[in-house]
Design a protein around this motif. Structure first.
Motif, PDB file in Angstrom:
ATOM      1  N   ASP A  31       0.849  -1.165   0.010  1.00 32.01           N
ATOM      2  CA  ASP A  31       0.017  -0.080  -0.117  1.00 32.01           C
ATOM      3  C   ASP A  31       1.025   1.323  -0.021  1.00 32.01           C
ATOM      4  O   ASP A  31       0.365   2.497  -0.270  1.00 32.01           O
ATOM      5  CB  ASP A  31      -1.001   0.097   1.251  1.00 32.01           C
ATOM      6  CG  ASP A  31      -2.142  -1.064   1.010  1.00 32.01           C
ATOM      7  OD1 ASP A  31      -2.133  -1.475   0.052  1.00 32.01           O
ATOM      8  OD2 ASP A  31      -2.760  -1.356   2.192  1.00 32.01           O
ATOM      9  N   ASP A  32       2.297   1.073   0.347  1.00 32.75           N
ATOM     10  CA  ASP A  32       2.959   2.387   0.161  1.00 32.75           C
ATOM     11  C   ASP A  32       3.953   2.445  -0.901  1.00 32.75           C
ATOM     12  O   ASP A  32       4.599   3.404  -1.079  1.00 32.75           O
ATOM     13  CB  ASP A  32       3.991   2.057   1.524  1.00 32.75           C
ATOM     14  CG  ASP A  32       3.316   2.301   2.897  1.00 32.75           C
ATOM     15  OD1 ASP A  32       2.376   2.907   2.877  1.00 32.75           O
ATOM     16  OD2 ASP A  32       3.653   1.569   3.674  1.00 32.75           O
ATOM     17  N   GLY A  33       3.560   1.724  -2.080  1.00 32.30           N
ATOM     18  CA  GLY A  33       4.079   1.604  -3.222  1.00 32.30           C
ATOM     19  C   GLY A  33       5.308   1.221  -3.348  1.00 32.30           C
ATOM     20  O   GLY A  33       6.329   1.209  -4.114  1.00 32.30           O
ATOM     21  N   ARG A  34       5.839   0.309  -2.360  1.00 35.58           N
ATOM     22  CA  ARG A  34       7.110  -0.183  -2.250  1.00 35.58           C
ATOM     23  C   ARG A  34       7.136  -1.797  -2.899  1.00 35.58           C
ATOM     24  O   ARG A  34       5.949  -2.244  -3.171  1.00 35.58           O
ATOM     25  CB  ARG A  34       7.480  -0.443  -0.736  1.00 35.58           C
ATOM     26  CG  ARG A  34       7.983   0.711   0.041  1.00 35.58           C
ATOM     27  CD  ARG A  34       8.011   0.368   1.401  1.00 35.58           C
ATOM     28  NE  ARG A  34       7.174  -0.507   1.994  1.00 35.58           N
ATOM     29  CZ  ARG A  34       7.201  -1.129   3.337  1.00 35.58           C
ATOM     30  NH1 ARG A  34       8.436  -0.679   3.918  1.00 35.58           N
ATOM     31  NH2 ARG A  34       6.260  -1.748   3.727  1.00 35.58           N
ATOM     32  N   VAL A  35       8.126  -2.419  -3.386  1.00 35.37           N
ATOM     33  CA  VAL A  35       8.270  -3.552  -4.234  1.00 35.37           C
ATOM     34  C   VAL A  35       8.886  -4.698  -3.250  1.00 35.37           C
ATOM     35  O   VAL A  35       9.917  -4.430  -2.618  1.00 35.37           O
ATOM     36  CB  VAL A  35       8.908  -3.402  -5.742  1.00 35.37           C
ATOM     37  CG1 VAL A  35      10.124  -2.920  -5.353  1.00 35.37           C
ATOM     38  CG2 VAL A  35       8.446  -4.385  -6.530  1.00 35.37           C
ATOM     39  N   LEU A  36       8.113  -5.819  -3.365  1.00 29.75           N
ATOM     40  CA  LEU A  36       8.812  -6.856  -2.721  1.00 29.75           C
ATOM     41  C   LEU A  36      10.097  -7.757  -3.438  1.00 29.75           C
ATOM     42  O   LEU A  36       9.631  -7.756  -4.590  1.00 29.75           O
ATOM     43  CB  LEU A  36       7.573  -8.094  -2.427  1.00 29.75           C
ATOM     44  CG  LEU A  36       7.885  -8.984  -1.470  1.00 29.75           C
ATOM     45  CD1 LEU A  36       8.312  -8.617  -0.150  1.00 29.75           C
ATOM     46  CD2 LEU A  36       6.865 -10.101  -1.553  1.00 29.75           C
ATOM     47  N   LEU A  37      11.009  -7.993  -3.114  1.00 27.91           N
ATOM     48  CA  LEU A  37      12.410  -8.471  -3.669  1.00 27.91           C
ATOM     49  C   LEU A  37      12.934  -9.590  -2.630  1.00 27.91           C
ATOM     50  O   LEU A  37      12.305  -9.332  -1.539  1.00 27.91           O
ATOM     51  CB  LEU A  37      13.224  -7.486  -3.901  1.00 27.91           C
ATOM     52  CG  LEU A  37      12.942  -6.276  -4.843  1.00 27.91           C
ATOM     53  CD1 LEU A  37      14.101  -5.391  -5.015  1.00 27.91           C
ATOM     54  CD2 LEU A  37      12.461  -6.849  -6.310  1.00 27.91           C
ATOM     55  N   VAL A  38      13.469 -10.261  -3.196  1.00 36.46           N
ATOM     56  CA  VAL A  38      14.097 -11.519  -2.693  1.00 36.46           C
ATOM     57  C   VAL A  38      15.520 -11.503  -3.192  1.00 36.46           C
ATOM     58  O   VAL A  38      15.932 -11.260  -4.335  1.00 36.46           O
ATOM     59  CB  VAL A  38      13.486 -12.935  -2.915  1.00 36.46           C
ATOM     60  CG1 VAL A  38      12.222 -13.072  -2.565  1.00 36.46           C
ATOM     61  CG2 VAL A  38      13.658 -13.049  -4.440  1.00 36.46           C
ATOM     62  N   ARG A  39      16.376 -11.839  -2.186  1.00 37.25           N
ATOM     63  CA  ARG A  39      17.925 -12.152  -2.455  1.00 37.25           C
ATOM     64  C   ARG A  39      18.013 -13.611  -2.863  1.00 37.25           C
ATOM     65  O   ARG A  39      17.968 -14.377  -1.913  1.00 37.25           O
ATOM     66  CB  ARG A  39      18.990 -11.529  -1.684  1.00 37.25           C
ATOM     67  CG  ARG A  39      20.171 -11.621  -2.161  1.00 37.25           C
ATOM     68  CD  ARG A  39      21.118 -10.625  -1.258  1.00 37.25           C
ATOM     69  NE  ARG A  39      21.440 -10.987   0.009  1.00 37.25           N
ATOM     70  CZ  ARG A  39      22.411 -11.917   0.316  1.00 37.25           C
ATOM     71  NH1 ARG A  39      23.152 -12.222  -0.708  1.00 37.25           N
ATOM     72  NH2 ARG A  39      22.601 -12.041   1.561  1.00 37.25           N
ATOM     73  N   ARG A  40      18.482 -14.166  -3.963  1.00 39.85           N
ATOM     74  CA  ARG A  40      18.419 -15.344  -4.199  1.00 39.85           C
ATOM     75  C   ARG A  40      19.655 -16.125  -3.819  1.00 39.85           C
ATOM     76  O   ARG A  40      20.554 -15.729  -3.727  1.00 39.85           O
ATOM     77  CB  ARG A  40      18.442 -15.523  -5.984  1.00 39.85           C
ATOM     78  CG  ARG A  40      17.492 -15.116  -6.446  1.00 39.85           C
ATOM     79  CD  ARG A  40      17.495 -15.131  -8.081  1.00 39.85           C
ATOM     80  NE  ARG A  40      17.918 -16.198  -8.524  1.00 39.85           N
ATOM     81  CZ  ARG A  40      16.810 -17.002  -9.407  1.00 39.85           C
ATOM     82  NH1 ARG A  40      16.067 -16.555  -9.738  1.00 39.85           N
ATOM     83  NH2 ARG A  40      17.429 -18.195  -9.800  1.00 39.85           N
ATOM     84  N   ALA A  41      19.270 -17.519  -3.250  1.00 37.98           N
ATOM     85  CA  ALA A  41      20.271 -18.192  -2.645  1.00 37.98           C
ATOM     86  C   ALA A  41      21.231 -18.719  -3.544  1.00 37.98           C
ATOM     87  O   ALA A  41      22.219 -18.957  -3.293  1.00 37.98           O
ATOM     88  CB  ALA A  41      19.734 -19.401  -1.809  1.00 37.98           C
ATOM     89  N   GLU A  45      21.953 -12.595  -5.797  1.00 38.39           N
ATOM     90  CA  GLU A  45      21.556 -11.431  -6.291  1.00 38.39           C
ATOM     91  C   GLU A  45      20.117 -11.149  -5.995  1.00 38.39           C
ATOM     92  O   GLU A  45      19.268 -11.914  -5.772  1.00 38.39           O
ATOM     93  CB  GLU A  45      21.573 -11.130  -7.761  1.00 38.39           C
ATOM     94  CG  GLU A  45      23.068 -11.526  -8.083  1.00 38.39           C
ATOM     95  CD  GLU A  45      23.111 -11.615  -9.842  1.00 38.39           C
ATOM     96  OE1 GLU A  45      22.227 -11.587 -10.598  1.00 38.39           O
ATOM     97  OE2 GLU A  45      24.325 -11.598 -10.397  1.00 38.39           O
ATOM     98  N   TRP A  46      19.595  -9.537  -5.760  1.00 38.01           N
ATOM     99  CA  TRP A  46      18.257  -9.388  -5.669  1.00 38.01           C
ATOM    100  C   TRP A  46      17.553  -9.376  -6.843  1.00 38.01           C
ATOM    101  O   TRP A  46      17.903  -9.414  -7.900  1.00 38.01           O
ATOM    102  CB  TRP A  46      17.995  -7.944  -5.369  1.00 38.01           C
ATOM    103  CG  TRP A  46      18.508  -7.884  -3.700  1.00 38.01           C
ATOM    104  CD1 TRP A  46      19.995  -7.437  -3.390  1.00 38.01           C
ATOM    105  CD2 TRP A  46      17.939  -8.052  -2.623  1.00 38.01           C
ATOM    106  NE1 TRP A  46      19.946  -7.234  -2.036  1.00 38.01           N
ATOM    107  CE2 TRP A  46      18.912  -7.750  -1.433  1.00 38.01           C
ATOM    108  CE3 TRP A  46      16.435  -8.464  -2.421  1.00 38.01           C
ATOM    109  CZ2 TRP A  46      18.261  -7.837  -0.244  1.00 38.01           C
ATOM    110  CZ3 TRP A  46      16.429  -8.635  -1.009  1.00 38.01           C
ATOM    111  CH2 TRP A  46      16.911  -8.324   0.030  1.00 38.01           C
ATOM    112  N   SER A  47      15.913  -9.976  -6.557  1.00 31.22           N
ATOM    113  CA  SER A  47      15.327 -10.346  -7.837  1.00 31.22           C
ATOM    114  C   SER A  47      13.615 -10.364  -7.622  1.00 31.22           C
ATOM    115  O   SER A  47      13.393 -10.113  -6.400  1.00 31.22           O
ATOM    116  CB  SER A  47      15.554 -11.979  -8.092  1.00 31.22           C
ATOM    117  OG  SER A  47      14.647 -12.456  -9.133  1.00 31.22           O
ATOM    118  N   LEU A  48      12.879 -10.173  -8.359  1.00 32.27           N
ATOM    119  CA  LEU A  48      11.517 -10.300  -8.439  1.00 32.27           C
ATOM    120  C   LEU A  48      11.180 -11.729  -8.231  1.00 32.27           C
ATOM    121  O   LEU A  48      12.153 -12.614  -8.384  1.00 32.27           O
ATOM    122  CB  LEU A  48      10.990  -9.895  -9.639  1.00 32.27           C
ATOM    123  CG  LEU A  48      11.098  -8.250  -9.935  1.00 32.27           C
ATOM    124  CD1 LEU A  48      10.787  -7.963 -11.304  1.00 32.27           C
ATOM    125  CD2 LEU A  48      10.463  -7.467  -9.082  1.00 32.27           C
TER     126      LEU A  48
END
Length: 169
Positions: A31-41, A45-48
């Motif tokens: 709701d704050d316009g932030r995007v959810l990311l994961v750092r891949r094992a 690297e950070w990723s969708l």
């Protein structure tokens, strides 16, 4: 990402030959316009968030499932933002794949982000002005998810990506 069992079964007879596989990517906003990311094992690297639909599973359902499995965040798919055949790739074990990626804009509806499986090292919400390095793949998908435009897809007469760039440029 661990190889789904149904793909292991196909590989048992197909060997390393090129497989064309479906893939889904989720661009999840809160709701704050932030995007959810994961750092891949596997790469650090950070990723969708993304994955492969199970046989018979609808793409939007697969995107929502992948988000919850990897991050514990519940979301709803709002719209398709991009459909793109990715460049063929080869894994270290010799398996070759080409993914047909369907990217969804999603809205978070519950849950607290956390590492929820062995595919990620970290999970978090990021404001758009403080994103980690995502590379062209992630940047393009976030841009398209934010745009008030129809779904983007390649055609014989259109460039490979919006704006005319080929993937990876």
């Amino acid at each position: 990402m661990p190889t789904p069992e149904f793909i292991r079964a196909i590989r048992a007879s197909a060997g390393h030959q090129l497989l064309c596989l479906p893939g889904v990517t989720a661009v999840v906003f809160d709701d704050d316009g932030r995007v959810l990311l994961v750092r891949r094992a596997d790469t650090g690297e950070w990723s969708l968030i993304g994955g492969i639909p199970e046989p018979g599973e609808q793409p939007a359902v697969a995107a929502v499932r992948e988000v919850e499995e990897e991050t514990a965040v519940r979301c709803t798919a709002e719209r398709v933002v991009l459909v793109q055949a990715l460049e063929p790739m080869q894994y270290p074990n010799g398996d070759r794949c080409q993914y047909m990626d369907i990217t969804f804009r999603c809205r978070a509806v519950g849950g607290e982000p956390r590492v929820n499986d062995d595919e990620s090292l970290e999970v978090g919400w990021f404001s758009l002005d403080a994103l980690p390095d995502l590379g062209e793949f992630g940047q393009l998908r976030i841009k398209q998810a934010l745009a008030d435009e129809p779904t983007w897809f390649a055609t014989e007469d259109a460039p490979m990506t919006p704006g005319g760039d080929r993937p990876g440029q």
